[in-house]
Design a protein around this motif. Structure first.
Motif, PDB file in Angstrom:
ATOM      1  N   ASP A 187       0.847  -1.181   0.000  1.00 15.24           N
ATOM      2  CA  ASP A 187       0.000   0.000   0.000  1.00 15.24           C
ATOM      3  C   ASP A 187       0.883   1.231   0.000  1.00 15.24           C
ATOM      4  O   ASP A 187       1.982   1.232   0.564  1.00 15.24           O
ATOM      5  CB  ASP A 187      -0.858   0.045   1.275  1.00 15.24           C
ATOM      6  CG  ASP A 187      -2.056  -0.900   1.246  1.00 15.24           C
ATOM      7  OD1 ASP A 187      -2.524  -1.230   0.145  1.00 15.24           O
ATOM      8  OD2 ASP A 187      -2.511  -1.287   2.337  1.00 15.24           O
ATOM      9  N   ASP A 188       0.385   2.308  -0.584  1.00 15.34           N
ATOM     10  CA  ASP A 188       1.023   3.590  -0.346  1.00 15.34           C
ATOM     11  C   ASP A 188       0.768   3.978   1.100  1.00 15.34           C
ATOM     12  O   ASP A 188      -0.249   3.590   1.700  1.00 15.34           O
ATOM     13  CB  ASP A 188       0.444   4.647  -1.287  1.00 15.34           C
ATOM     14  CG  ASP A 188       1.202   5.956  -1.214  1.00 15.34           C
ATOM     15  OD1 ASP A 188       2.174   6.110  -1.964  1.00 15.34           O
ATOM     16  OD2 ASP A 188       0.823   6.827  -0.393  1.00 15.34           O
ATOM     17  N   GLU A 189       1.672   4.758   1.689  1.00 13.50           N
ATOM     18  CA  GLU A 189       1.502   5.134   3.095  1.00 13.50           C
ATOM     19  C   GLU A 189       0.275   6.008   3.340  1.00 13.50           C
ATOM     20  O   GLU A 189      -0.196   6.127   4.477  1.00 13.50           O
ATOM     21  CB  GLU A 189       2.761   5.835   3.622  1.00 13.50           C
ATOM     22  CG  GLU A 189       3.043   7.196   3.035  1.00 13.50           C
ATOM     23  CD  GLU A 189       3.879   7.129   1.765  1.00 13.50           C
ATOM     24  OE1 GLU A 189       4.400   8.179   1.360  1.00 13.50           O
ATOM     25  OE2 GLU A 189       3.994   6.033   1.177  1.00 13.50           O
ATOM     26  N   SER A 252       3.557   3.106   9.531  1.00 13.69           N
ATOM     27  CA  SER A 252       4.289   4.370   9.435  1.00 13.69           C
ATOM     28  C   SER A 252       4.893   4.692  10.798  1.00 13.69           C
ATOM     29  O   SER A 252       4.171   5.025  11.743  1.00 13.69           O
ATOM     30  CB  SER A 252       3.342   5.489   8.984  1.00 13.69           C
ATOM     31  OG  SER A 252       2.868   5.264   7.677  1.00 13.69           O
ATOM     32  N   LEU A 253       6.206   4.597  10.903  1.00 18.85           N
ATOM     33  CA  LEU A 253       6.885   4.709  12.187  1.00 18.85           C
ATOM     34  C   LEU A 253       6.626   6.038  12.880  1.00 18.85           C
ATOM     35  O   LEU A 253       6.315   6.088  14.070  1.00 18.85           O
ATOM     36  CB  LEU A 253       8.397   4.528  11.992  1.00 18.85           C
ATOM     37  CG  LEU A 253       8.851   3.200  11.384  1.00 18.85           C
ATOM     38  CD1 LEU A 253      10.370   3.187  11.242  1.00 18.85           C
ATOM     39  CD2 LEU A 253       8.388   2.025  12.232  1.00 18.85           C
ATOM     40  N   ASN A 254       6.768   7.122  12.149  1.00 30.11           N
ATOM     41  CA  ASN A 254       6.640   8.435  12.771  1.00 30.11           C
ATOM     42  C   ASN A 254       5.200   8.787  13.113  1.00 30.11           C
ATOM     43  O   ASN A 254       4.967   9.721  13.886  1.00 30.11           O
ATOM     44  CB  ASN A 254       7.237   9.505  11.860  1.00 30.11           C
ATOM     45  CG  ASN A 254       8.740   9.361  11.731  1.00 30.11           C
ATOM     46  OD1 ASN A 254       9.442   9.167  12.710  1.00 30.11           O
ATOM     47  ND2 ASN A 254       9.240   9.412  10.509  1.00 30.11           N
ATOM     48  N   ASN A 277       8.017   7.579   6.388  1.00 28.22           N
ATOM     49  CA  ASN A 277       7.458   8.853   5.933  1.00 28.22           C
ATOM     50  C   ASN A 277       7.461   9.878   7.064  1.00 28.22           C
ATOM     51  O   ASN A 277       7.146   9.573   8.201  1.00 28.22           O
ATOM     52  CB  ASN A 277       6.054   8.664   5.342  1.00 28.22           C
ATOM     53  CG  ASN A 277       5.086   7.973   6.283  1.00 28.22           C
ATOM     54  OD1 ASN A 277       4.427   8.606   7.093  1.00 28.22           O
ATOM     55  ND2 ASN A 277       5.006   6.644   6.186  1.00 28.22           N
ATOM     56  N   GLY A 278       7.847  11.090   6.733  1.00 28.26           N
ATOM     57  CA  GLY A 278       8.107  12.114   7.728  1.00 28.26           C
ATOM     58  C   GLY A 278       9.575  12.231   8.081  1.00 28.26           C
ATOM     59  O   GLY A 278       9.965  13.111   8.850  1.00 28.26           O
ATOM     60  N   SER A 347      13.044   2.889  -2.791  1.00 29.69           N
ATOM     61  CA  SER A 347      11.824   3.401  -3.415  1.00 29.69           C
ATOM     62  C   SER A 347      12.074   4.837  -3.857  1.00 29.69           C
ATOM     63  O   SER A 347      13.185   5.348  -3.707  1.00 29.69           O
ATOM     64  CB  SER A 347      10.652   3.331  -2.424  1.00 29.69           C
ATOM     65  OG  SER A 347      10.923   4.139  -1.294  1.00 29.69           O
ATOM     66  N   SER A 348      11.060   5.464  -4.402  1.00 23.71           N
ATOM     67  CA  SER A 348      11.111   6.859  -4.852  1.00 23.71           C
ATOM     68  C   SER A 348      11.743   6.984  -6.237  1.00 23.71           C
ATOM     69  O   SER A 348      12.970   7.078  -6.383  1.00 23.71           O
ATOM     70  CB  SER A 348      11.871   7.745  -3.867  1.00 23.71           C
ATOM     71  OG  SER A 348      12.056   9.040  -4.404  1.00 23.71           O
TER      72      SER A 348
END
Length: 420
Positions: A187-189, A252-254, A277-278, A347-348
């Motif tokens: 999944d996207d975040e 998402s860790l953050n 992310n973040g 990624s990216s």
């Protein structure tokens, strides 16, 4: 690696006062001291509990403006010192709590008035932390076993568009991908549980496709469902994934924080795909925050199995060497007894064009490479995109030029934009 009874952390400190004085202020603030002497802070107590300044090494001294805004004695140019600083703390007064460790090595010190820049670059932990925390349950070997990919990178993608697809549309995209032989999908975040694509329905639809394909082929693609949420939600979503036959989850860790992540690790029966992310707000300024070298150690010890590291020639701000250093850290043992090795996730903006430079820079095939548009936007469709990315990596690991491999493959030639 560390086997003493003290915690150590390395920093890059920028200050407009004498570095020795600034270091002592920081050490006091982050242990037994405060801004004035207080009753009870005896020499004996300091000897037992105070942080120590282990070393200070000058990087440079210059006249200019501080890196960060603050309450300084002048608005003009000042004499600025930049030093490498190592602090240590006794395990006996900090304890073996990762959340409390963060409060110690990365707490109030960043906003002290004498600090015009501070960046934590590494940490070293006593063996007691490795005795207490579980680390990754699956890591590299478990991920390979569940995905059926014994060697080479896991070729993966991200569902695109990031949000807006229904569960049925998501499952349709997954069907094309598993038919094309994909190893890993995530999944996207931004996609967790929405009215457009509810988590439960997405799991049901996607796993129906993956399970049917596995029954036919004997090989099961790994899908990392984003279960980020509050604690009860994550527990319920985890159980839903297990009952549906999923083999991975994403968080998402953050967004959830360290304490919630540790709770997730305590009950998870699936590999944890850790999304960072973040990360930019923790690291973007060179004079503030964290290096990935230090930050990723916390999450690996806490139990992540996969960790994002950005990608070569990415769409973000990190240069390629920083990305490769982050990936190498994921493959560097943290302890002799508990190495906590995890899969780095590239990624990216990834495509067939980065395979050779990624492999030659990392010097390992233990990674997950996720190409969103690099697979989904292939002129002949996602299945052709999967095959092209796999062929690019096979060429890279064999030491063959991309242009040479593309002569044998139309899918690879189209993906690389090489004219016939």
């Amino acid at each position: 690696m560390r086997h003493s009874n003290r915690i150590e952390a390395d920093y890059i400190l920028e200050t407009h006062i004498a570095p020795e004085k600034a270091a002592q202020i920081i050490a006091g603030e982050q242990s037994s001291g405060t801004f004035v002497a207080v009753p009870g802070e005896t020499p004996e107590l300091k000897a037992l509990a105070a942080a120590e300044v282990v070393s200070l090494e000058t990087i440079d001294t210059y006249t200019g403006r501080p890196a960060l805004e603050g309450r300084y004695p002048t608005d003009g140019a000042m004499l600025i010192h930049r030093v490498k600083m190592t602090l240590s703390w006794p395990l006996a007064t900090v304890g073996t709590s990762l959340p409390n460790l963060l409060a110690t090595v990365a707490g109030n010190l960043f906003e002290l008035a004498c600090v015009s820049g501070l960046r934590i670059t590494d940490i070293r932990l006593p063996v007691a932390f490795f005795d207490k925390y579980k680390g990754p349950a699956f890591g590299i070997a478990g991920t390979r076993e569940l995905s059926g990919v014994a060697t080479g990178p896991l070729v993966g993608t991200i569902i695109k568009p990031s949000v807006g697809l229904t569960p049925e549309q998501t499952a349709s995209a997954v069907s094309e991908l598993v038919t094309g032989g994909i190893d890993f999908i995530k999944d996207d975040e931004l996609q967790s549980d929405s009215d457009v694509c509810p988590f439960d329905q997405r799991v049901e639809q996607v796993m129906r496709v993956i399970n049917e394909s596995a029954d036919r082929t004997g090989r099961k693609a790994m899908y990392a469902f984003n279960l980020t949420g509050e604690l009860d939600e994550m527990r319920w979503r985890h159980d839903k994934l297990v009952s549906a036959g999923a083999t991975c989850l994403m968080v998402s860790l953050n967004s959830v924080g360290l304490a919630a992540f540790l709770e997730l690790r305590s009950f998870s029966q699936l590999p944890i795909h850790a999304h960072r992310n973040g990360w930019g707000y923790l690291t973007r300024h060179r004079s503030l925050g964290w290096s990935y070298v230090a930050w990723q150690k916390i999450w690996r010890l806490a139990g992540a199995d996969h960790m994002h590291v950005n990608g070569i020639d990415n769409k973000f701000s990190e240069d390629n060497e920083t990305v490769l250093q982050a990936a190498r850290e994921c493959l560097t043992p943290m302890s002799e007894d508990k190495p906590c090795l995890v899969m780095p996730v590239f990624s990216s903006g990834q495509s067939v064009l980065q395979a050779d430079s990624t492999y030659s820079g990392l010097k390992s095939d233990d990674l997950i490479v996720t190409a969103g548009g690099g697979i989904m936007a292939h002129p002949k469709g996602p299945a052709a995109g999967v095959q092209a990315l796999r062929e690019a990596w096979q060429a890279a690991m064999a030491g063959e030029a991309l242009s040479s491999a593309a002569e044998r493959s139309e899918n690879l030639r189209l993906a690389a934009g090489i004219r016939a």
